[in-house]
Scaffold this active site. Structure first.
Site, PDB file in Angstrom:
ATOM      1  N   SER A  54      15.823  11.757   4.263  1.00  0.00           N
ATOM      2  CA  SER A  54      16.680  11.764   4.886  1.00  0.00           C
ATOM      3  C   SER A  54      18.084  10.531   4.427  1.00  0.00           C
ATOM      4  O   SER A  54      17.260   9.339   4.168  1.00  0.00           O
ATOM      5  CB  SER A  54      17.177  12.668   5.796  1.00  0.00           C
ATOM      6  N   TYR A 100      27.288  13.614  -1.806  1.00  0.00           N
ATOM      7  CA  TYR A 100      25.168  13.238  -0.748  1.00  0.00           C
ATOM      8  C   TYR A 100      25.214  13.005   0.566  1.00  0.00           C
ATOM      9  O   TYR A 100      24.280  13.884   0.884  1.00  0.00           O
ATOM     10  CB  TYR A 100      25.595  11.688  -1.909  1.00  0.00           C
ATOM     11  N   LYS A 134      22.545  15.675   2.171  1.00  0.00           N
ATOM     12  CA  LYS A 134      21.200  15.219   2.893  1.00  0.00           C
ATOM     13  C   LYS A 134      20.945  15.455   4.777  1.00  0.00           C
ATOM     14  O   LYS A 134      20.570  15.809   5.638  1.00  0.00           O
ATOM     15  CB  LYS A 134      21.033  13.989   3.055  1.00  0.00           C
ATOM     16  N   SER A 170       7.190   8.844  -8.661  1.00  0.00           N
ATOM     17  CA  SER A 170       7.350   8.392 -10.688  1.00  0.00           C
ATOM     18  C   SER A 170       7.980   6.427  -9.589  1.00  0.00           C
ATOM     19  O   SER A 170       7.643   5.700 -11.392  1.00  0.00           O
ATOM     20  CB  SER A 170       8.453   8.873 -11.504  1.00  0.00           C
TER      21      SER A 170
END
Length: 264
Positions: free
Chosen positions: A124, A138, A142, A9
């Site tokens: 990643s 975060y 990952k 998007s």
């Protein structure tokens, strides 16, 4: 090729979808909201919803005989101190950054096995190789995806399916608009504000998403992949080998300096 890309998007995903669509590939973009583009077909899909994922892949296979490439790009950032993070925020992050890509891979693998060919790129972060201050979860999400990627390489290689992690540095996108921001308690407030401002400055000065698309195009031309590829500015990429060779204390001091945590 038939290419499926998640998170199309905006940002990197949109840039990738348009780039490969302009190159003549059949591109399907999966994101939560419909995206208008003449270069790829948008299929509204929440990748954390396995039924929605299965339906999206079924829709692709109505018109395509095989799926050549999956780029798991959908994801979100999360900032805040570890102490202040809630279970709800942590699970939301891991649902999108880990479970979502796994569900996407599970959905395309039967077709790739059937044709004994497939390429999967899990997007990643260079930050997955280290615990970043105020981005611990975060980094963890990952890093978890990286380990799943490594495991899958053993599991799918008999069918000529290549899987890799693509670790990106700061890319100039609107990722800051979509981050989960944990409530920051008073003990961390001053230092967090400083690190957060620096974090956003790095993104604003980041690499153009088009350069990521060009790099992935080169990657897709390779027959055999390594498990990990690193793309970004030298000052960020160098942090990975330094993590491997330097004593932990020395490395932490360098990271404190890079994040301006060594100054009051």
């Amino acid at each position: 090729m038939t290419i499926i890309i998640t998170g199309t998007s905006s940002g990197i995903g949109f840039a990738l979808a348009e780039y490969f669509g302009k190159k003549g590939h059949k591109v399907y973009g999966l994101s939560r909201k419909h995206t208008e583009s003449q270069y790829f077909k948008s299929i509204p899909t929440d990748v954390t919803d396995n039924t929605a994922v299965q339906n999206a892949i079924a829709e692709v296979l109505k018109t395509e005989s095989k799926i050549d490439v999956l780029i798991n790009n959908a994801g979100m950032g999360m900032v805040g101190a570890v102490e202040d993070s809630t279970q709800e925020d942590i699970l939301k992050l891991f649902s999108l950054n880990l479970a979502g890509p796994v569900q996407m891979m599970s959905a395309v693998l039967p077709n790739m096995r059937e044709h004994k060919f497939g390429k999967i790129i899990n997007v990643s972060s260079i930050g997955s190789e280290m615990g970043l201050p105020f981005r611990g979860f975060y980094s963890a999400s990952k890093s978890a995806l990286d380990k799943v990627t490594e495991a899958m390489r053993y599991e799918v290689y008999p069918w000529n399916i290549e899987v890799c992690s693509l670790h990106l540095g700061d890319i100039k996108t609107n990722i800051a608009d979509n981050r989960v921001i944990a409530k920051v308690s008073q003990p961390y407030k001053n230092v967090f504000d400083k690190v957060y401002a620096l974090m956003n400055a790095h993104v604003n000065d980041g690499t153009d998403p088009l350069e990521v698309a060009e790099y992935i195009e080169q990657l897709l031309a390779k027959n055999k992949w390594k498990a990990h590829y690193y793309f970004g500015k030298f000052g960020q990429k160098i942090g990975v080998p330094l993590k491997w060779i330097l004593p932990q204390g020395t490395y932490e001091n360098l990271m404190k300096k890079y994040n301006k945590l060594d100054k009051n």
